[in-house]
Write an enzyme that holds these catalytic residues in place. Structure first.
Site, PDB file in Angstrom:
ATOM      1  N   ARG A  94     -17.984  39.885  -3.457  1.00 53.03           N
ATOM      2  CA  ARG A  94     -17.803  41.065  -4.260  1.00 53.03           C
ATOM      3  C   ARG A  94     -16.534  40.840  -5.283  1.00 53.03           C
ATOM      4  O   ARG A  94     -16.030  39.870  -5.511  1.00 53.03           O
ATOM      5  CB  ARG A  94     -17.691  42.154  -3.458  1.00 53.03           C
ATOM      6  CG  ARG A  94     -19.156  42.451  -2.827  1.00 53.03           C
ATOM      7  CD  ARG A  94     -19.347  43.809  -2.235  1.00 53.03           C
ATOM      8  NE  ARG A  94     -19.394  44.942  -3.054  1.00 53.03           N
ATOM      9  CZ  ARG A  94     -19.139  46.289  -3.082  1.00 53.03           C
ATOM     10  NH1 ARG A  94     -19.022  46.449  -1.729  1.00 53.03           N
ATOM     11  NH2 ARG A  94     -18.974  46.872  -4.204  1.00 53.03           N
TER      12      ARG A  94
ATOM     13  N   ASN B  38     -16.228  50.333  10.526  1.00 55.80           N
ATOM     14  CA  ASN B  38     -16.455  50.190   9.162  1.00 55.80           C
ATOM     15  C   ASN B  38     -15.386  50.808   8.124  1.00 55.80           C
ATOM     16  O   ASN B  38     -15.667  52.112   8.029  1.00 55.80           O
ATOM     17  CB  ASN B  38     -17.998  50.169   8.522  1.00 55.80           C
ATOM     18  CG  ASN B  38     -17.892  49.696   6.941  1.00 55.80           C
ATOM     19  OD1 ASN B  38     -17.183  49.589   6.186  1.00 55.80           O
ATOM     20  ND2 ASN B  38     -19.386  49.842   6.430  1.00 55.80           N
TER      21      ASN B  38
ATOM     22  N   HIS C 167     -19.199  45.284   7.545  1.00 51.40           N
ATOM     23  CA  HIS C 167     -19.513  45.776   6.432  1.00 51.40           C
ATOM     24  C   HIS C 167     -21.001  45.404   5.947  1.00 51.40           C
ATOM     25  O   HIS C 167     -21.572  44.595   6.399  1.00 51.40           O
ATOM     26  CB  HIS C 167     -18.619  44.946   5.439  1.00 51.40           C
ATOM     27  CG  HIS C 167     -17.212  45.081   5.569  1.00 51.40           C
ATOM     28  ND1 HIS C 167     -16.702  46.195   5.136  1.00 51.40           N
ATOM     29  CD2 HIS C 167     -16.265  44.503   6.496  1.00 51.40           C
ATOM     30  CE1 HIS C 167     -15.249  46.194   5.424  1.00 51.40           C
ATOM     31  NE2 HIS C 167     -14.905  45.206   6.231  1.00 51.40           N
TER      32      HIS C 167
ATOM     33  N   ALA D 211     -13.230  51.418   2.063  1.00 48.19           N
ATOM     34  CA  ALA D 211     -12.293  51.105   1.067  1.00 48.19           C
ATOM     35  C   ALA D 211     -11.054  50.613   1.953  1.00 48.19           C
ATOM     36  O   ALA D 211     -10.117  49.820   1.309  1.00 48.19           O
ATOM     37  CB  ALA D 211     -12.261  51.777  -0.075  1.00 48.19           C
TER      38      ALA D 211
ATOM     39  N   PRO E 133     -14.463  56.114   4.732  1.00 51.45           N
ATOM     40  CA  PRO E 133     -14.528  56.875   3.224  1.00 51.45           C
ATOM     41  C   PRO E 133     -15.954  56.554   2.673  1.00 51.45           C
ATOM     42  O   PRO E 133     -16.191  55.361   2.427  1.00 51.45           O
ATOM     43  CB  PRO E 133     -13.402  56.655   2.579  1.00 51.45           C
ATOM     44  CG  PRO E 133     -12.305  56.169   3.647  1.00 51.45           C
ATOM     45  CD  PRO E 133     -12.972  55.677   4.628  1.00 51.45           C
ATOM     46  N   ASN E 134     -16.629  57.580   2.193  1.00 46.84           N
ATOM     47  CA  ASN E 134     -17.641  57.250   1.166  1.00 46.84           C
ATOM     48  C   ASN E 134     -19.021  56.849   1.973  1.00 46.84           C
ATOM     49  O   ASN E 134     -20.150  56.742   1.620  1.00 46.84           O
ATOM     50  CB  ASN E 134     -17.462  56.682  -0.029  1.00 46.84           C
ATOM     51  CG  ASN E 134     -16.523  57.083  -0.813  1.00 46.84           C
ATOM     52  OD1 ASN E 134     -16.514  58.220  -1.410  1.00 46.84           O
ATOM     53  ND2 ASN E 134     -15.248  56.321  -1.147  1.00 46.84           N
TER      54      ASN E 134
ATOM     55  N   GLU F  46     -14.931  44.580  13.026  1.00 48.10           N
ATOM     56  CA  GLU F  46     -15.192  45.097  11.689  1.00 48.10           C
ATOM     57  C   GLU F  46     -16.684  44.811  11.195  1.00 48.10           C
ATOM     58  O   GLU F  46     -17.160  43.728  11.295  1.00 48.10           O
ATOM     59  CB  GLU F  46     -14.156  44.642  10.898  1.00 48.10           C
ATOM     60  CG  GLU F  46     -14.113  45.244   9.255  1.00 48.10           C
ATOM     61  CD  GLU F  46     -12.736  44.947   8.618  1.00 48.10           C
ATOM     62  OE1 GLU F  46     -11.588  45.099   9.226  1.00 48.10           O
ATOM     63  OE2 GLU F  46     -12.830  44.511   7.592  1.00 48.10           O
TER      64      GLU F  46
ATOM     65  N   ARG G 143     -25.760  56.416  -2.563  1.00 50.62           N
ATOM     66  CA  ARG G 143     -24.075  55.633  -3.326  1.00 50.62           C
ATOM     67  C   ARG G 143     -24.873  54.253  -3.704  1.00 50.62           C
ATOM     68  O   ARG G 143     -24.975  53.156  -2.572  1.00 50.62           O
ATOM     69  CB  ARG G 143     -23.193  55.780  -2.283  1.00 50.62           C
ATOM     70  CG  ARG G 143     -21.951  55.023  -2.827  1.00 50.62           C
ATOM     71  CD  ARG G 143     -21.154  54.774  -1.288  1.00 50.62           C
ATOM     72  NE  ARG G 143     -19.872  54.068  -1.853  1.00 50.62           N
ATOM     73  CZ  ARG G 143     -19.023  53.189  -0.942  1.00 50.62           C
ATOM     74  NH1 ARG G 143     -19.441  53.253   0.552  1.00 50.62           N
ATOM     75  NH2 ARG G 143     -18.192  52.565  -1.447  1.00 50.62           N
TER      76      ARG G 143
ATOM     77  N   TYR H 263     -25.562  48.954  -1.349  1.00 53.72           N
ATOM     78  CA  TYR H 263     -25.263  49.383   0.034  1.00 53.72           C
ATOM     79  C   TYR H 263     -26.774  49.741   0.570  1.00 53.72           C
ATOM     80  O   TYR H 263     -26.869  50.141   1.937  1.00 53.72           O
ATOM     81  CB  TYR H 263     -24.544  50.503   0.310  1.00 53.72           C
ATOM     82  CG  TYR H 263     -23.016  50.203  -0.083  1.00 53.72           C
ATOM     83  CD1 TYR H 263     -22.628  49.310   0.426  1.00 53.72           C
ATOM     84  CD2 TYR H 263     -22.475  50.800  -1.511  1.00 53.72           C
ATOM     85  CE1 TYR H 263     -21.109  48.902   0.007  1.00 53.72           C
ATOM     86  CE2 TYR H 263     -21.173  50.571  -1.596  1.00 53.72           C
ATOM     87  CZ  TYR H 263     -20.665  49.447  -1.193  1.00 53.72           C
ATOM     88  OH  TYR H 263     -19.381  49.331  -1.369  1.00 53.72           O
TER      89      TYR H 263
HETATM   90  C1  DQA Z   1     -17.901  48.400   2.709  1.00 51.97           C
HETATM   91  C2  DQA Z   1     -17.171  47.557   1.484  1.00 51.97           C
HETATM   92  C3  DQA Z   1     -15.923  48.197   0.751  1.00 51.97           C
HETATM   93  O1  DQA Z   1     -15.273  47.518  -0.104  1.00 51.97           O
HETATM   94  C4  DQA Z   1     -16.180  49.324   0.254  1.00 51.97           C
HETATM   95  O2  DQA Z   1     -15.490  50.168  -0.172  1.00 51.97           O
HETATM   96  C5  DQA Z   1     -17.082  50.539   1.170  1.00 51.97           C
HETATM   97  C6  DQA Z   1     -18.081  49.785   1.912  1.00 51.97           C
HETATM   98  C7  DQA Z   1     -19.258  47.712   3.094  1.00 51.97           C
HETATM   99  O3  DQA Z   1     -19.742  48.466   4.166  1.00 51.97           O
HETATM  100  O4  DQA Z   1     -19.669  46.889   2.450  1.00 51.97           O
HETATM  101  O5  DQA Z   1     -17.015  51.781   1.115  1.00 51.97           O
HETATM  102  O6  DQA Z   1     -17.295  48.772   3.628  1.00 51.97           O
END
Ligand code: DQA
Length: 146
Positions: free
Chosen positions: A106, A73, A99, A76, A8-9, A97, A16, A21
């Site tokens: 964070r 990835n 990020h 959230a 998501p996102n 995984e 964003r 990011y």
């Molecule tokens: C993320 C970190 C997550 O906490 C966040 O919700 C994201 C991006 C990262 O790539 O740093 O959407 O996964």
């Protein structure tokens, strides 16, 4: 072939919270991954979804689709998705995984990863290079066990 999944996102990358990011878009990130994959002798397919169920289905089907590993990835969902955790546990492929940001630097609610408990490992905090490091690891793993 490696499956790269973004949750998501992550479709909003570049726009964003760029201070966290970065300014690279998802499309550019996916192109970089394809290039790194090619250098490492790995084919790469990248997908993104804002929907937990879609990610679960892709993870469930990855082995049958012929993928040999997953770079994930979960966005959230990392922090609370038991469904994604179960999907990772319920399939045979190694999952790394990744990020972009350093979860440990964070907010407290981002500092724990539920999904990483089922992953081979986690790369966090290196921006797009987190994905490259995951691919480097997988190239080594898959070469060692063809
Ligand atoms: C993320 C970190 C997550 O906490 C966040 O919700 C994201 C991006 C990262 O790539 O740093 O959407 O996964």
């Amino acid at each position: 072939m490696i499956l790269i999944l973004n949750g998501p996102n992550l479709n909003l990358l570049g726009r964003r919270e760029p201070e966290i990011y970065g300014r690279i878009t998802l499309e550019e990130l996916e192109e970089l991954c394809a290039g790194w994959g090619a250098e490492l002798g790995l084919g790469v397919v990248a997908r993104q979804s804002n929907f937990e169920g879609q990610l679960v289905e892709w993870i469930q089907q990855a082995a049958e689709e012929g993928f040999r590993a997953i770079v994930l990835n979960p966005g959230a969902l990392t922090h609370y998705s038991i469904a994604l955790l179960d999907a990772i546990r319920g399939q045979p492929l190694p999952v790394v995984e990744v990020h972009l940001s350093n979860l440990h630097a964070r907010e407290p609610y981002r500092q724990h990863s539920l999904t990483a408990t089922a992953a081979k490992g986690i790369v966090s905090g290196f921006g797009p290079l987190s994905y490259k490091m995951a691919l480097v690891y997988l190239a080594d793993l898959l070469e060692a066990r063809p």
